[in-house]
Design a protein around this motif. Structure first.
Motif, PDB file in Angstrom:
ATOM      1  N   LYS A 173     -32.378  -6.424  42.320  1.00  0.00           N
ATOM      2  CA  LYS A 173     -31.942  -6.102  41.722  1.00  0.00           C
ATOM      3  C   LYS A 173     -31.053  -4.614  41.558  1.00  0.00           C
ATOM      4  O   LYS A 173     -31.866  -3.831  42.450  1.00  0.00           O
ATOM      5  CB  LYS A 173     -32.044  -5.939  40.318  1.00  0.00           C
ATOM      6  CG  LYS A 173     -31.427  -6.187  39.182  1.00  0.00           C
ATOM      7  CD  LYS A 173     -32.433  -5.875  37.747  1.00  0.00           C
ATOM      8  CE  LYS A 173     -31.461  -5.450  36.773  1.00  0.00           C
ATOM      9  NZ  LYS A 173     -32.409  -5.468  35.952  1.00  0.00           N
ATOM     10  N   VAL A 174     -30.080  -4.703  41.651  1.00  0.00           N
ATOM     11  CA  VAL A 174     -29.716  -3.322  41.458  1.00  0.00           C
ATOM     12  C   VAL A 174     -28.563  -2.905  40.523  1.00  0.00           C
ATOM     13  O   VAL A 174     -27.792  -3.454  39.815  1.00  0.00           O
ATOM     14  CB  VAL A 174     -27.903  -2.938  42.702  1.00  0.00           C
ATOM     15  CG1 VAL A 174     -29.107  -3.554  44.064  1.00  0.00           C
ATOM     16  CG2 VAL A 174     -27.062  -4.645  42.852  1.00  0.00           C
ATOM     17  N   ARG A 175     -27.976  -1.616  40.441  1.00  0.00           N
ATOM     18  CA  ARG A 175     -27.680  -1.284  39.551  1.00  0.00           C
ATOM     19  C   ARG A 175     -25.612  -1.506  39.069  1.00  0.00           C
ATOM     20  O   ARG A 175     -25.632  -2.072  40.155  1.00  0.00           O
ATOM     21  CB  ARG A 175     -26.981   0.312  39.149  1.00  0.00           C
ATOM     22  CG  ARG A 175     -26.702   0.720  40.715  1.00  0.00           C
ATOM     23  CD  ARG A 175     -26.565   2.479  41.189  1.00  0.00           C
ATOM     24  NE  ARG A 175     -25.594   2.999  40.596  1.00  0.00           N
ATOM     25  CZ  ARG A 175     -25.853   4.991  40.547  1.00  0.00           C
ATOM     26  NH1 ARG A 175     -26.333   4.948  41.031  1.00  0.00           N
ATOM     27  NH2 ARG A 175     -24.982   4.741  38.855  1.00  0.00           N
ATOM     28  N   LEU A 201     -21.405  -4.602  49.281  1.00  0.00           N
ATOM     29  CA  LEU A 201     -23.193  -3.736  48.670  1.00  0.00           C
ATOM     30  C   LEU A 201     -23.960  -4.559  49.832  1.00  0.00           C
ATOM     31  O   LEU A 201     -25.698  -4.797  50.128  1.00  0.00           O
ATOM     32  CB  LEU A 201     -24.029  -4.170  47.102  1.00  0.00           C
ATOM     33  CG  LEU A 201     -23.293  -3.266  46.738  1.00  0.00           C
ATOM     34  CD1 LEU A 201     -24.000  -3.068  45.013  1.00  0.00           C
ATOM     35  CD2 LEU A 201     -22.941  -1.557  46.728  1.00  0.00           C
ATOM     36  N   ASP A 224     -36.901  -3.465  47.696  1.00  0.00           N
ATOM     37  CA  ASP A 224     -37.052  -3.841  46.220  1.00  0.00           C
ATOM     38  C   ASP A 224     -36.762  -1.646  45.864  1.00  0.00           C
ATOM     39  O   ASP A 224     -35.958  -1.348  45.481  1.00  0.00           O
ATOM     40  CB  ASP A 224     -37.593  -3.504  45.949  1.00  0.00           C
ATOM     41  CG  ASP A 224     -38.076  -5.731  45.505  1.00  0.00           C
ATOM     42  OD1 ASP A 224     -37.060  -5.632  44.617  1.00  0.00           O
ATOM     43  OD2 ASP A 224     -38.322  -6.194  45.388  1.00  0.00           O
ATOM     44  N   PRO A 247     -31.456   0.385  46.628  1.00  0.00           N
ATOM     45  CA  PRO A 247     -31.587   1.236  45.839  1.00  0.00           C
ATOM     46  C   PRO A 247     -31.793   2.568  45.770  1.00  0.00           C
ATOM     47  O   PRO A 247     -30.417   3.518  44.784  1.00  0.00           O
ATOM     48  CB  PRO A 247     -32.318   0.842  44.341  1.00  0.00           C
ATOM     49  CG  PRO A 247     -32.948  -0.174  44.637  1.00  0.00           C
ATOM     50  CD  PRO A 247     -33.279  -0.555  46.165  1.00  0.00           C
ATOM     51  N   ILE A 262     -27.947   2.946  47.346  1.00  0.00           N
ATOM     52  CA  ILE A 262     -27.344   2.819  46.407  1.00  0.00           C
ATOM     53  C   ILE A 262     -26.845   3.815  45.449  1.00  0.00           C
ATOM     54  O   ILE A 262     -25.548   4.489  45.124  1.00  0.00           O
ATOM     55  CB  ILE A 262     -27.370   1.584  45.327  1.00  0.00           C
ATOM     56  CG1 ILE A 262     -26.933   0.100  46.460  1.00  0.00           C
ATOM     57  CG2 ILE A 262     -26.204   1.216  44.351  1.00  0.00           C
ATOM     58  CD1 ILE A 262     -27.649  -1.078  45.894  1.00  0.00           C
ATOM     59  N   ASP A 263     -27.818   4.952  45.114  1.00  0.00           N
ATOM     60  CA  ASP A 263     -27.300   6.037  44.482  1.00  0.00           C
ATOM     61  C   ASP A 263     -26.956   6.652  45.206  1.00  0.00           C
ATOM     62  O   ASP A 263     -26.583   7.285  45.159  1.00  0.00           O
ATOM     63  CB  ASP A 263     -29.461   6.576  44.156  1.00  0.00           C
ATOM     64  CG  ASP A 263     -30.096   5.496  42.809  1.00  0.00           C
ATOM     65  OD1 ASP A 263     -28.952   4.696  42.345  1.00  0.00           O
ATOM     66  OD2 ASP A 263     -31.238   5.800  42.952  1.00  0.00           O
TER      67      ASP A 263
END
Length: 368
Positions: free
Chosen positions: A152-154, A162, A318, A322, A325-326
């Motif tokens: 799960k990602v933002r 992505l 996991d 993320p 992505i941050d």
């Protein structure tokens, strides 16, 4: 459910855009509507029959999309979640349980379709196509994954680009950031300026490396490497002596050399510039599975050097996906500069462009 996929019917044939029927998710499975999927060298090696995959098959393992349905045993995901798909692991072996899922004892079985009797897609002519490639088979408008390899990602970043974070980008960046973990000011040489090599550049920049050399023969890739933060781009097409060039860039020897090219000649030449206690990181797949690597035995021993292989950047998906992505959202990890977008039905054109070097990382877009 019926959907569209790029099917590989026989080895070394172009991908065929076809309608397929996917099984419904059961247990811990997740049905994902793909928004974008990257093309990786491993997909092409499997398509060409060099990695033992069965045919017909649906490949693809850099998918990103939106959760459509989940099986009854799924707890961490729900309909509407934005997700990136990663390689599969069993979660029960000693390596998975010690936080090293990329070295899962069943990695080959779970990712390279060694069991065609597993869940399959039905083709229009009634035959079956193998699924489960890297736990996802995401060269399709919809993909069936498992809860374990779905991250799960933002939802405030462009989902369609992505997918490569699930393999190629995390392989390059993760090898540096998770595997080598260089101290600020360290020196690193990266062999190969493709998607994995340039992702390693991004990881080196984030890690604060002082000298970042990139070796390639394509001028445009080296220009992009410099834009991304490389300090010493080296073009082998015009450089008569790679070892001399590398020593000039790091007179005391490099702390790290990362091979993202899979070229034995480049590695042999670059080892002359590996410093004391230096590490040679093997990332690229060799041109043949039985290819051997020769090392200068006594100098390697005398200087305390080591050689290590790295799979998928030593990442825990996991956590690391993320994180990338941050960093991207902060403007510190511009992996989007590696991406060229194509329509899903342009897959064979995208493959040709990637193999020719015209494109660094092709990502197929699936329109909503």
């Amino acid at each position: 459910m019926k959907t569209v996929a790029a099917v590989s019917r026989q080895a070394k044939e172009p991908f065929s855009i076809e309608e397929i029927e996917l099984p419904e998710p059961v247990g811990n499975e997740v049905l994902v509507q793909i928004r974008g999927v990257g093309i990786c060298h491993t997909d092409l090696a499997s398509r060409d029959g060099t990695l033992g995959a069965p045919f017909p098959a649906v490949f693809g393992h850099e998918g990103a999309g939106v959760v459509l349905r989940v099986g009854p045993a799924v707890t961490k995901l729900k309909k509407g979640d934005h997700v990136v798909l990663a390689p599969a692991s069993d979660g029960t072996c000693k390596h998975c349980q010690s936080g090293q899922p990329m070295y899962c004892e069943h990695f080959t079985d779970l990712n390279f379709q060694t069991d065609p009797a597993e869940r399959a897609a039905k083709l229009s002519d009634g035959t079956s196509a193998a699924l489960r490639y890297f736990g996802q088979s995401s060269f399709a408008h919809y993909a069936l994954a498992s809860e374990r390899n779905t991250v799960k990602v933002r939802n405030d970043v462009p989902l369609e680009i992505l997918g490569p974070l699930g393999c190629g980008i995390q392989t390059g960046a993760g090898t540096v950031m998770n595997g080598l973990r260089p101290e600020p000011g360290s020196s690193i040489a990266i062999l190969g300026g493709g998607a994995v090599g340039l992702a390693a550049v991004l990881g080196a920049v984030v890690s604060g490396c002082g000298t970042i050399a990139v070796v390639d023969r394509v001028a445009s890739r080296l220009e992009l490497a410099r834009e991304l933060g490389a300090t010493n781009p080296i073009n082998t097409s015009v450089t008569p002596d790679l070892g001399t060039e590398l020593i000039a860039a790091a007179p005391g020897g490099f702390d790290y050399i990362v091979d993202c090219a899979g070229n034995a000649g480049l590695m042999t030449a670059s080892l002359l510039a590996l410093g004391k206690l230096g590490v040679l990181a093997l990332v690229a797949v060799p041109p043949a599975v039985d290819r051997k690597l020769e090392l200068p035995w006594f100098p390697t021993l005398l200087q305390g050097q080591s050689v290590r292989g790295f799979v998928e950047g030593n990442s825990i998906p996991d956590i690391f996906i993320p994180r990338m992505i941050d960093l991207f959202a902060q403007g510190r990890f511009p992996f989007d500069k590696l991406v060229t977008k194509y329509r899903f039905d342009q897959i064979n054109e995208a493959v040709a462009h990637q193999l020719s070097g015209k494109t660094i990382k092709a990502v197929l877009q699936v329109e909503r």
